[in-house]
Design a protein around this motif. Structure first.
Motif, PDB file in Angstrom:
ATOM      1  N   VAL A   1      37.865  50.354  54.683  1.00  0.00           N
ATOM      2  CA  VAL A   1      37.284  50.982  53.493  1.00  0.00           C
ATOM      3  C   VAL A   1      38.037  50.552  52.242  1.00  0.00           C
ATOM      4  N   MET A   2      39.379  50.546  52.308  1.00  0.00           N
ATOM      5  CA  MET A   2      40.187  50.128  51.158  1.00  0.00           C
ATOM      6  C   MET A   2      39.881  48.680  50.783  1.00  0.00           C
ATOM      7  N   SER A   3      39.725  47.817  51.767  1.00  0.00           N
ATOM      8  CA  SER A   3      39.421  46.409  51.501  1.00  0.00           C
ATOM      9  C   SER A   3      38.059  46.257  50.833  1.00  0.00           C
ATOM     10  N   PHE A   4      37.084  47.012  51.307  1.00  0.00           N
ATOM     11  CA  PHE A   4      35.743  46.967  50.726  1.00  0.00           C
ATOM     12  C   PHE A   4      35.753  47.483  49.287  1.00  0.00           C
ATOM     13  N   LEU A   5      36.495  48.552  49.036  1.00  0.00           N
ATOM     14  CA  LEU A   5      36.600  49.081  47.673  1.00  0.00           C
ATOM     15  C   LEU A   5      37.238  48.068  46.731  1.00  0.00           C
ATOM     16  N   ALA A   6      38.187  47.291  47.251  1.00  0.00           N
ATOM     17  CA  ALA A   6      38.831  46.270  46.423  1.00  0.00           C
ATOM     18  C   ALA A   6      37.825  45.206  45.990  1.00  0.00           C
ATOM     19  N   ILE A   7      36.871  44.889  46.859  1.00  0.00           N
ATOM     20  CA  ILE A   7      35.822  43.933  46.494  1.00  0.00           C
ATOM     21  C   ILE A   7      34.998  44.479  45.328  1.00  0.00           C
ATOM     22  N   ILE A   8      34.657  45.759  45.400  1.00  0.00           N
ATOM     23  CA  ILE A   8      33.886  46.392  44.325  1.00  0.00           C
ATOM     24  C   ILE A   8      34.676  46.366  43.018  1.00  0.00           C
ATOM     25  N   VAL A   9      35.965  46.691  43.104  1.00  0.00           N
ATOM     26  CA  VAL A   9      36.827  46.676  41.917  1.00  0.00           C
ATOM     27  C   VAL A   9      36.899  45.270  41.332  1.00  0.00           C
TER      28      VAL A   9
ATOM     29  N   ILE B   1      34.795  42.739  41.492  1.00  0.00           N
ATOM     30  CA  ILE B   1      33.552  42.347  40.820  1.00  0.00           C
ATOM     31  C   ILE B   1      33.353  43.156  39.538  1.00  0.00           C
ATOM     32  N   SER B   2      33.597  44.464  39.609  1.00  0.00           N
ATOM     33  CA  SER B   2      33.353  45.348  38.466  1.00  0.00           C
ATOM     34  C   SER B   2      34.204  44.977  37.260  1.00  0.00           C
ATOM     35  N   LEU B   3      35.464  44.593  37.517  1.00  0.00           N
ATOM     36  CA  LEU B   3      36.377  44.316  36.407  1.00  0.00           C
ATOM     37  C   LEU B   3      36.050  43.025  35.666  1.00  0.00           C
ATOM     38  N   TYR B   4      35.114  42.233  36.186  1.00  0.00           N
ATOM     39  CA  TYR B   4      34.622  41.089  35.426  1.00  0.00           C
ATOM     40  C   TYR B   4      33.541  41.502  34.430  1.00  0.00           C
ATOM     41  N   PHE B   5      33.089  42.743  34.553  1.00  0.00           N
ATOM     42  CA  PHE B   5      32.050  43.242  33.651  1.00  0.00           C
ATOM     43  C   PHE B   5      32.491  44.443  32.831  1.00  0.00           C
ATOM     44  N   VAL B   6      33.488  45.183  33.339  1.00  0.00           N
ATOM     45  CA  VAL B   6      33.988  46.376  32.642  1.00  0.00           C
ATOM     46  C   VAL B   6      35.487  46.245  32.459  1.00  0.00           C
TER      47      VAL B   6
ATOM     48  N   THR C   1      46.001  44.068  44.829  1.00  0.00           N
ATOM     49  CA  THR C   1      46.723  43.612  43.643  1.00  0.00           C
ATOM     50  C   THR C   1      45.964  42.485  42.958  1.00  0.00           C
ATOM     51  N   ALA C   2      45.509  41.518  43.742  1.00  0.00           N
ATOM     52  CA  ALA C   2      44.740  40.409  43.175  1.00  0.00           C
ATOM     53  C   ALA C   2      43.397  40.879  42.623  1.00  0.00           C
ATOM     54  N   ALA C   3      42.729  41.776  43.349  1.00  0.00           N
ATOM     55  CA  ALA C   3      41.419  42.271  42.921  1.00  0.00           C
ATOM     56  C   ALA C   3      41.506  42.987  41.583  1.00  0.00           C
ATOM     57  N   ASN C   4      42.612  43.633  41.326  1.00  0.00           N
ATOM     58  CA  ASN C   4      42.814  44.356  40.070  1.00  0.00           C
ATOM     59  C   ASN C   4      43.271  43.433  38.942  1.00  0.00           C
ATOM     60  N   LEU C   5      44.188  42.524  39.244  1.00  0.00           N
ATOM     61  CA  LEU C   5      44.849  41.759  38.188  1.00  0.00           C
ATOM     62  C   LEU C   5      44.151  40.448  37.813  1.00  0.00           C
ATOM     63  N   VAL C   6      43.496  39.801  38.750  1.00  0.00           N
ATOM     64  CA  VAL C   6      42.837  38.528  38.420  1.00  0.00           C
ATOM     65  C   VAL C   6      41.720  38.718  37.382  1.00  0.00           C
TER      66      VAL C   6
END
Length: 254
Positions: free
Chosen positions: A12-20, A22-27, A219-224
């Motif tokens: 679940v945590m890994s899947f949520l990171a995918i959402i984060v 993608i989302s942070l490229y738009f928000v 970490t990468a999903a948030n910072l990249v």
């Protein structure tokens, strides 16, 4: 927690990171240079940072205290490396901040939630679910631990050096923004983020665990994506000529 439930938790945590990711490229996550009041009431950056980061330090400490494995040499060394990072991140780093920056309460709340979950994920694996004797003294001489520790400490050094460069860009009372140019900032606009990603990749290697890998992915999903947003902001502020051939976060790559 059972291993089956823990495995589901990590999925679940890994899947949520995918959402984060993608989302942070738009928000934009509206803190730091990207501050935006729509994320909630503005709080002192120093106070908000301590409140946001301290939970992971505390959760890890509690899981260590309640474990029968707490004095196994390998587990203890890994625990100390983790807590060393977060003691600085929770208490030293925010107190060294300059100026009167603010952080939205919504960003702080999301940070608290993630750090509570991540502290549980790392500590539960390390002290309660990992196979018996996995992190004994013998683990300290294995290739994953040796290589991972070198990578971890390298990332920590890059992160600390980059933070110091950014911290010293302004003189007292100065509120202008400047393009960092020293250290790895000569190659990327988010050298501090690069260092943090390297650090937690090292942690994933030195623990050789899925929990560590999920944290590195988060970490990468948030910072990249954030590095991408900052890169474009710097381009607008300083122009293509001053930006030169800098990349966003990974030297020579992206």
């Amino acid at each position: 927690m059972t291993m089956a439930a823990f495995s589901l938790f990590m999925i679940v945590m890994s899947f949520l990171a995918i959402i984060v990711f993608i989302s942070l490229y738009f928000v934009d996550a509206g803190y730091g240079m990207l501050f935006n009041g729509k994320w909630g009431k503005a709080l002192s950056n120093k106070v908000a940072w301590i409140c946001m980061e301290a939970p992971v330090f505390i959760v890890m400490l509690l899981l260590w205290i309640t474990s029968t494995r707490r004095f196994e040499a390998g587990a203890l060394v890994i625990f100390l490396l983790f807590e060393f990072h977060y003691f600085r991140r929770s208490f030293v780093f925010p107190l060294r901040m300059k100026g009167n920056s603010r952080m939205p309460s919504g960003i702080m709340a999301m940070g608290i939630l993630f750090n509570l979950l991540n502290g549980f994920m790392q500590g539960e694996w390390l002290f309660h679910l990992a196979p018996e004797e996995r992190y004994s003294a013998d683990w300290l001489t294995t290739p994953p631990f040796i290589i991972g520790t070198i990578v971890f400490l390298t990332g920590m050094f890059i992160n600390w050096q980059s933070d110091n460069i950014v911290r010293n860009l302004r003189k007292p009372g100065d509120t202008n923004h400047y393009l960092p140019e020293k250290g790895l900032f000569a190659y990327v606009t988010s050298a501090n983020y690069f260092g943090e990603i390297v650090e937690w990749i090292g942690f994933a290697i030195l623990t050789w665990s899925w929990s560590g890998a999920v944290f590195a992915w988060w970490t990468a999903a948030n910072l990249v994506p954030r590095a991408n947003t900052l890169y474009h902001k710097y381009q607008t502020m300083f122009g293509a000529e001053q930006m030169g051939k800098r990349k966003r976060i990974f030297p020579f790559i992206y």
